[in-house]
Motif scaffolding. Structure first.
Motif: not given
Length: 51
Positions: A29-48
């Motif tokens: 679940v956490i991996g999918v959430i991070l993947w979706i956030l990264g795919a839409i262009g949001r920075e996750v933990g300071g990374r694009r």
């Protein structure tokens, strides 16, 4: 993180260990959430993007 979660899900299912099953679900679940956030262009933990 998603792959590790799936591996833990399979091991938990085969070995009958509920704790591995639970940890596997949480990691997937956490991996999918991070993947979706990264795919839409949001920075996750300071990374694009997140791998």
């Amino acid at each position: 993180m998603i792959v590790l979660g799936v591996i833990l899900l399979v091991i938990g299912l085969v070995a009958g260990l509920g704790i591995l099953w639970t940890i596997g679900i949480i990691l997937v679940v956490i991996g999918v959430i991070l993947w979706i956030l990264g795919a839409i262009g949001r920075e996750v933990g300071g990374r694009r993007h997140y791998w």
